[in-house]
Design a protein around this motif. Structure first.
Motif, short mmCIF file in Angstrom:
data_model
loop_
_atom_site.label_atom_id
_atom_site.label_comp_id
_atom_site.label_asym_id
_atom_site.label_seq_id
_atom_site.Cartn_x
_atom_site.Cartn_y
_atom_site.Cartn_z
N PHE A 83 11.17 13.05 6.70
CA PHE A 83 12.27 12.79 5.20
C PHE A 83 13.06 14.01 4.77
O PHE A 83 12.98 14.75 4.62
N SER A 84 13.93 13.46 3.74
CA SER A 84 14.93 14.19 3.45
C SER A 84 13.97 15.21 1.38
O SER A 84 12.77 14.33 1.62
N ASP A 85 14.92 15.83 1.03
CA ASP A 85 14.37 16.14 -0.07
C ASP A 85 13.95 15.34 -1.62
O ASP A 85 13.12 15.44 -2.09
N ARG A 86 14.83 13.61 -0.95
CA ARG A 86 15.14 13.03 -2.00
C ARG A 86 13.89 12.23 -2.31
O ARG A 86 13.07 11.94 -2.88
N MET A 122 -1.96 13.70 -4.39
CA MET A 122 -1.30 12.92 -4.22
C MET A 122 -0.95 11.77 -4.33
O MET A 122 -1.80 10.83 -3.92
N PHE A 123 0.18 11.28 -5.19
CA PHE A 123 0.98 10.07 -5.04
C PHE A 123 2.04 9.94 -4.65
O PHE A 123 2.67 10.67 -5.45
N VAL A 124 2.73 8.69 -4.10
CA VAL A 124 3.50 8.62 -3.24
C VAL A 124 4.60 7.76 -3.67
O VAL A 124 2.85 6.54 -3.91
N ARG A 125 5.13 7.63 -4.81
CA ARG A 125 5.95 6.82 -5.78
C ARG A 125 6.95 5.96 -3.91
O ARG A 125 7.76 6.77 -3.60
N CYS A 126 6.42 5.06 -3.65
CA CYS A 126 7.21 4.04 -2.84
C CYS A 126 8.03 2.67 -2.61
O CYS A 126 8.79 2.63 -1.67
N ALA A 127 7.25 2.20 -3.62
CA ALA A 127 7.92 1.41 -3.90
C ALA A 127 8.28 1.10 -5.95
O ALA A 127 7.20 1.43 -6.17
N PRO A 128 9.63 0.07 -6.36
CA PRO A 128 9.51 0.71 -7.82
C PRO A 128 8.38 -0.46 -8.53
O PRO A 128 8.13 0.14 -9.56
N ASN A 129 8.19 -1.78 -8.04
CA ASN A 129 7.50 -2.03 -8.64
C ASN A 129 6.17 -3.13 -8.40
O ASN A 129 6.28 -4.25 -8.25
N PRO A 130 5.54 -1.75 -7.72
CA PRO A 130 4.36 -2.31 -6.52
C PRO A 130 3.43 -2.71 -7.38
O PRO A 130 2.65 -2.44 -8.21
N LYS A 131 2.45 -3.51 -6.64
CA LYS A 131 1.56 -4.66 -7.63
C LYS A 131 0.32 -3.85 -7.31
O LYS A 131 -0.82 -3.96 -8.05
N TYR A 132 0.11 -3.53 -5.82
CA TYR A 132 -0.63 -2.39 -5.49
C TYR A 132 -0.70 -0.99 -4.95
O TYR A 132 0.46 -0.69 -4.54
N THR A 133 -1.91 -0.17 -5.25
CA THR A 133 -1.57 1.10 -5.11
C THR A 133 -2.80 1.34 -4.16
O THR A 133 -4.23 0.77 -4.26
N ILE A 134 -2.66 2.07 -2.77
CA ILE A 134 -3.57 2.08 -2.08
C ILE A 134 -4.41 3.39 -1.91
O ILE A 134 -3.42 4.36 -1.75
N TYR A 148 2.39 8.84 5.04
CA TYR A 148 1.69 7.97 3.36
C TYR A 148 3.39 6.86 3.44
O TYR A 148 4.11 6.22 2.73
N ILE A 149 5.11 7.95 3.71
CA ILE A 149 6.16 7.45 2.83
C ILE A 149 6.64 6.09 3.39
O ILE A 149 6.97 4.82 3.11
N GLY A 150 6.28 6.06 4.88
CA GLY A 150 6.76 4.99 5.50
C GLY A 150 6.12 4.12 5.42
O GLY A 150 6.22 2.92 5.12
N LEU A 151 4.40 4.26 5.61
CA LEU A 151 3.48 3.35 5.25
C LEU A 151 3.98 2.45 4.22
O LEU A 151 4.02 1.30 3.97
N GLY A 152 3.79 3.47 2.81
CA GLY A 152 4.01 2.58 1.37
C GLY A 152 5.11 1.80 1.62
O GLY A 152 5.25 0.68 0.67
#
Length: 291
Positions: free
Chosen positions: A58-61, A82-94, A111-115
């Motif tokens: 992915f990119s630097d973003r 490592m904590f990967v923020r993939c969604a703005p308001n997720p109900k769950y964290t894996i 992780y980015i792709g899955l989340g």
């Protein structure tokens, strides 16, 4: 994990019989680290630096959405998280416990792709002796490592157990089952799980010996959370029979995903993998919670 000959097994058990050494010889293959973490002056936050071997896609973003830091397990080892923020308001964290021969640097793109596809944030960690984590890869460290990760996820990010999904893949199912047998969470996902180390090395093993490492088959019946089991039918590393036995032993299972023709390292490439996860998280879990 590769099978051992009878003579090799005898050598392991007789010089002297030490379950942690057996586990290390049977299972752990930490790769050359694919990342480093540079911490700030307080030591509480870090900056992730990936090497080319991490194969970042992915990119630097997207890289900026990843937070890294260290915590300590009860055995004193420094554990990279490592904590990967993939969604703005997720109900769950894996809480993801990865497989063998990889570290969180290599897993970061996945992780980015899955989340993002599951609308979940992902929290992961490296086992002792993997990546930037200190210590040695030992069975007892595995359990201390995931305990430290669980506590860090809850205390640092304020995430409640009912919003945490425990996900273990391959060797990562070992600490996942152990933690899930002691703490209740939203759900548990066991991807290519193993019954025990001896049962992998010697498929005809029918009981758990005192020196048998990773005895998940004896712990999974204590898991109170809903469990989704995923396994490839042509798994050449951990036979499909392991996933089936774990599924039959768990108390609260949902419909499993048996991926026809999949091996040990390619389950994610089959379309039904993501489809089953999405349905489980977005459809089944809310109804289970409501009931």
């Amino acid at each position: 994990m590769n099978g051992l000959s009878f003579s090799e097994l005898c050598c392991l058990f007789c010089c002297p019989p030490c379950p942690s050494r057996i586990a290390a010889k049977l299972a752990f293959l930490p790769p050359e680290p694919t990342y480093s973490i540079v911490t700030d002056d307080t030591g509480t936050r870090g900056t992730l630096h990936l090497t080319d071997r991490a194969e970042w896609q992915f990119s630097d973003r997207e890289l900026e959405s990843i937070e890294v830091f260290y915590t300590r397990n009860k055995r004193g080892n420094r554990i990279a998280c490592m904590f990967v923020r993939c969604a703005p308001n997720p109900k769950y964290t894996i809480l993801f416990s990865h497989g063998n021969a990889v570290d969180i640097g290599q897993m970061s793109s996945f992780y980015i792709g899955l989340g993002s596809r599951l609308n979940c944030n992902i929290f992961s960690y490296d086992y002792s002796g993997y990546g930037s984590s200190s210590g040695k890869p030992l069975e007892r460290n595995l359990y201390a490592d995931i305990e430290a990760a669980w506590q860090a996820l809850r205390s640092r990010y304020g995430i409640s157990p009912e919003n945490i999904i425990l996900y273990g893949q391959s060797i990562g199912t070992v600490p996942t089952v152990d933690l899930a047998s002691r703490y209740e969470s939203a759900a548990v996902i066991l991807h290519s799980p193993l019954m025990s180390g001896m049962r992998v090395a010697f498929p005809d093993t029918r009981r758990t010996w005192w020196f048998d490492p990773f005895p998940s088959i004896d712990k999974c019946s204590k898991v109170a959370s809903p469990v989704l089991v995923i396994h490839g039918t042509e798994d050449e590393v951990i036979d499909f029979s392991h996933g089936l036995a774990i599924y039959e032993r768990c108390q609260h299972t949902v419909e499993p995903l048996w991926v026809e023709g999949a091996g040990h390292n390619d389950v994610e490439l089959f379309g039904q993998y993501l489809e089953r996860l999405r349905n489980f998280i977005t459809q089944e879990l809310p109804s289970l919670t409501a009931s």
